[in-house]
Enzyme design. Structure first.
Site, PDB file in Angstrom:
ATOM      1  CB  ILE A 260     -30.124 -27.983  66.793  1.00  0.00           C
ATOM      2  CG1 ILE A 260     -30.905 -28.431  65.561  1.00  0.00           C
ATOM      3  CG2 ILE A 260     -28.834 -27.280  66.380  1.00  0.00           C
ATOM      4  CD1 ILE A 260     -31.797 -27.375  65.007  1.00  0.00           C
ATOM      5  CE  LYS A 261     -24.766 -32.297  72.377  1.00  0.00           C
ATOM      6  NZ  LYS A 261     -23.780 -33.409  72.546  1.00  0.00           N
ATOM      7  CB  VAL A 262     -26.880 -24.402  70.530  1.00  0.00           C
ATOM      8  CG1 VAL A 262     -26.226 -23.042  70.337  1.00  0.00           C
ATOM      9  CG2 VAL A 262     -27.794 -24.747  69.359  1.00  0.00           C
TER      10      VAL A 262
ATOM     11  CB  THR B  16     -23.315 -37.218  67.857  1.00  0.00           C
ATOM     12  OG1 THR B  16     -24.046 -36.201  67.167  1.00  0.00           O
ATOM     13  CG2 THR B  16     -23.979 -38.555  67.638  1.00  0.00           C
TER      14      THR B  16
ATOM     15  CB  VAL C 173     -26.946 -33.642  65.323  1.00  0.00           C
ATOM     16  CG1 VAL C 173     -25.694 -33.795  64.482  1.00  0.00           C
ATOM     17  CG2 VAL C 173     -27.822 -34.886  65.214  1.00  0.00           C
TER      18      VAL C 173
END
Ligand code: G3P
Length: 222
Positions: A86-88, A27, A59
């Site tokens: 964790i999307k960075v 997402t 996310v």
């Protein structure tokens, strides 16, 4: 090809889980905006309940500075679970965040990748997944296929466990090109997911078999 769903729509996720070999869900804020007003943490926990812990959930942080992104990452972990990736986004601050999160042994997906250099730096920073934006790169006259091929070569040369999770597709052909270039994972939006098995010849072949069986045996089942 490991397949992820690039959507936060729970009804579509339930539908795809019935027939697609789904490896996870990704997402971002724009994807979540499409779902309208919702309780973000409850919604994400609902997606986790649907997909289980055997599939990955990715996310994204929202802040743009180092401290803000790190605070977002910890809020996501506390509010959803500690198994999320964790999307960075790969910016200066993002790279620093990726290194900090990996030191803490957290899962990281490096995202918003438009250039090979972003991907190489995120790889060297230890990200678990690299998400090049295939269609957006093509729209900018870039060559997503060569980016993926070169980065995959570097992954193999360094014997890294990092995976390419190609994202941002508008057509099934782009997905195939990314997989041929070496992407082991792809994440697809509902518009492309709904096209995966859409081919008039497939439907015709199946209808022809049923008609021939019916004509031979007088029934539509074995
Ligand atoms: O996962 C990244 C993706 O959501 C971006 O896709 O369609 O906005 O280019 P798009």
């Amino acid at each position: 090809m490991k397949l992820l769903l690039d959507t936060a729509n729970q009804e579509k996720i339930k539908e795809y889980l019935t027939y697609l070999p789904v490896s996870g869900v990704t997402t971002n804020p724009s994807i979540l905006k499409k779902e309208g007003q919702l309780d973000f943490f409850e919604h994400m926990k609902g997606i986790r309940r649907l997909i289980g812990f055997e599939r990955s959930l990715h996310v994204q942080v929202v802040a743009q500075d180092y401290e803000g992104m790190l605070a977002d990452a910890h809020r996501l972990i506390e509010g959803i679970d500690d198994q999320i990736f964790i999307k960075v986004p790969v910016t200066k601050a993002g790279l620093q965040v990726i290194q900090t999160l990996k030191k803490a042994k957290l899962g990281v997906t490096a995202t918003a990748i438009y250039t090979e250099m972003q991907a190489l730096l995120a790889l060297e920073s230890g990200a678990d997944f690299l998400a090049p934006y295939v269609n957006r790169i093509s729209v900018l006259n870039g060559d997503a296929t060569s980016l993926i091929a070169h980065v995959q070569q570097e992954i193999e040369r360094t014997q890294s466990s990092t995976q390419i999770l190609a994202a941002s597709f508008k057509q099934v052909g782009q997905v195939l090109d990314a997989v041929h270039a070496g992407a082991g994972f792809v994440t697809l939006g509902t518009d492309v997911l709904d096209q995966l098995l859409a081919h008039p010849s497939i439907d015709k072949a199946v209808a022809d078999f049923e008609r021939d069986w019916d004509e031979a045996f007088g029934r539509k089942q074995v």
